[in-house]
Scaffold this active site. Structure first.
Site: not given
Ligand code: EPZ
Length: 421
Positions: A23, A116, A121-122
């Protein structure tokens, strides 16, 4: 198609070094778009997601070359700012190119990530943040189209910390005109690794490692080199593997401070560990874990990417534990597969209640996503008898040579070609 065949019950013993963090790579690679010149990213893990990101950068016109674990990217030859659905649907982290492309070229057309294994995943925080920086955002045939003559600084507040949105907005803000504040920024180490890389290129960022990032936009970013941080999730997965197999391992070359929440939970479960800044030793001989509750949260809280592994661990603990995922409410596809090994788990809303059993029994089980597949491997390592884990392609996205690492630690695990799907 590959599967793992695991004969369980062998304690893991020995020393291991974890690979570079997937990541972190998936954030560092799009950052190359911003550099004027060739960048070098050391300690890049050889993973399918890294190969997919390279393909995406190549499709934009950049050149990428991975020699062993040294990744060289020249994005000066980019002549196309469209990230196609075929690539973005394979890996949602492709969405990370939106910020740097619109910031550097004033235009980007990136497919919506699509589904996914769990969700939703918004991407609303990515979009709102870029709009605050002055980008015009439209949705056209499943693509986000972002346009901006010149982005300008802004105050951006995230309702919830988002790794991806923080990365995208940060990579846009560094070339915007004026100052930007990103409040409630993600503090994951992978974001700090990205910020460090951008600063090496000449970006002006303060508040790194905190939830308030302040950026002073610059007109030009130079080339630079960066070391990818060690993979904290791989390290956590190996520690749980040692605990579940009553083994004794030492993990070298990791940032222990990146896994304090995982160490704390393992110590609560009764494990004895010794550690300093960059190595950790665990001795789980004759050990049986206590059932300990876990609730996931943004860094430095317990990571959602270690939720499945903790459920596998609690499946062989002494009583009952509740694991709650506050980041993704339905990330439990691994539960029915672990139950095929004899685990006693009940999922309700975004929590799983795990009643420990004496022994797991080997069975044929199926991976559904990256971290789920890791938890199934953990179950197989601890189970009596033989476990076959199907659809290992999920695991190959995020763990470099996991079976070789486990074999080197004494696990009886083979990767086998199969027609089974
Ligand atoms: C990153 O995903 C990681 N992926 C994920 O790892 C990890 O699970 C996640 O962060 C949480 O730590 C990479 O870094 C490539 P977020 P990301 O935006 O960026 C909400 C793995 O297994 N959200 O931090 O997509 C979302 O729904 C993967 O290695 C919104 O509401 O995650 C979640 O509840 C899976 N609106 C929270 O934020 C948005 O626009 C955290 O998601 C974006 C996110």
């Amino acid at each position: 198609m590959d599967k793992f065949v695991i004969r369980g019950g062998k304690p893991l013993k020995g020393e291991i070094t974890v690979s570079g963090a997937k990541n972190a790579s998936l954030a560092l690679m799009p950052a190359a778009i911003l550099a004027n010149g060739t960048v070098k990213i050391y300690n890049t893990p050889r993973l399918n997601d890294v190969f997919t990101m390279s393909k995406l950068l190549n499709s934009l016109g950049a050149t990428t070359e991975l020699n062993d674990h040294e990744l060289i990217i020249n994005a000066q030859t980019i002549n196309n700012q469209v990230a196609p659905y075929e690539l973005v649907k394979k890996m949602r982290a492709s969405f990370y190119v939106l910020g740097p492309l619109v910031s550097k070229f004033g235009y980007a057309k990136v497919s919506l990530p699509g589904g996914c294994a769990w969700g939703p995943r918004p991407i609303n925080l990515h979009i709102e943040g870029l709009k605050r920086l002055g980008a015009q955002i439209d949705l056209e045939d499943g693509y986000i189209v972002a346009k901006a003559k010149k982005l300008h600084g802004a105050r951006i507040n995230f309702d919830t910390p988002s790794v991806g949105a923080t990365g995208n907005v940060l990579m846009a803000a560094v070339l915007a005109k004026g100052g930007t504040i990103i409040n409630n920024a993600a503090m994951e180490p992978e974001i700090s690794n990205l910020a460090e890389f951008l600063v090496k290129m000449g970006a002006k960022i303060s508040g790194i490692n905190t939830s308030i990032l302040e950026v002073e936009g610059v007109d030009y970013l130079d080339f630079a080199a960066i070391e990818t941080i060690p993979d904290r999730i791989e390290a956590g997965t190996l520690l749980v593997a040692a605990a579940m197999t009553k083994g004794e391992i030492k993990i070298n070359n990791l940032e222990v401070k990146h896994i304090y929440s995982i160490i704390a939970k393992l110590e609560e479960s009764g494990l004895k560990m010794t550690y300093n800044g960059n190595h950790i030793k665990i001795n789980a001989a004759d050990f049986s874990p206590k059932s300990i509750n876990v609730a996931t949260g943004p860094f430095p809280g317990y990571p959602t990417d270690m939720q499945a592994q903790w459920i596998a661990y609690m499946a062989v603990a002494d009583s009952s534990a509740t694991i709650t995922d506050n980041i993704y409410f339905d990330r439990f596809a691994h539960v029915p597969e672990l139950m095929r090994l004899g685990a006693d788990i009940t999922v309700k809303d975004n929590s799983a209640v795990v009643k420990g059993v004496k022994k797991l029994k080997g069975a044929k089980i199926m991976s559904t996503d990256l971290r789920a597949s890791a938890s199934l491997v953990l179950g197989g390592l601890a189970a009596e008898g033989t476990t076959e884990v199907l659809r290992i392609y999920h695991l190959d996205r995020g763990y470099e040579n996991l079976e070789m690492k486990l074999k080197a630690l004494g696990a009886d695990i083979e990767r086998v070609k199969t027609e089974e799907f």
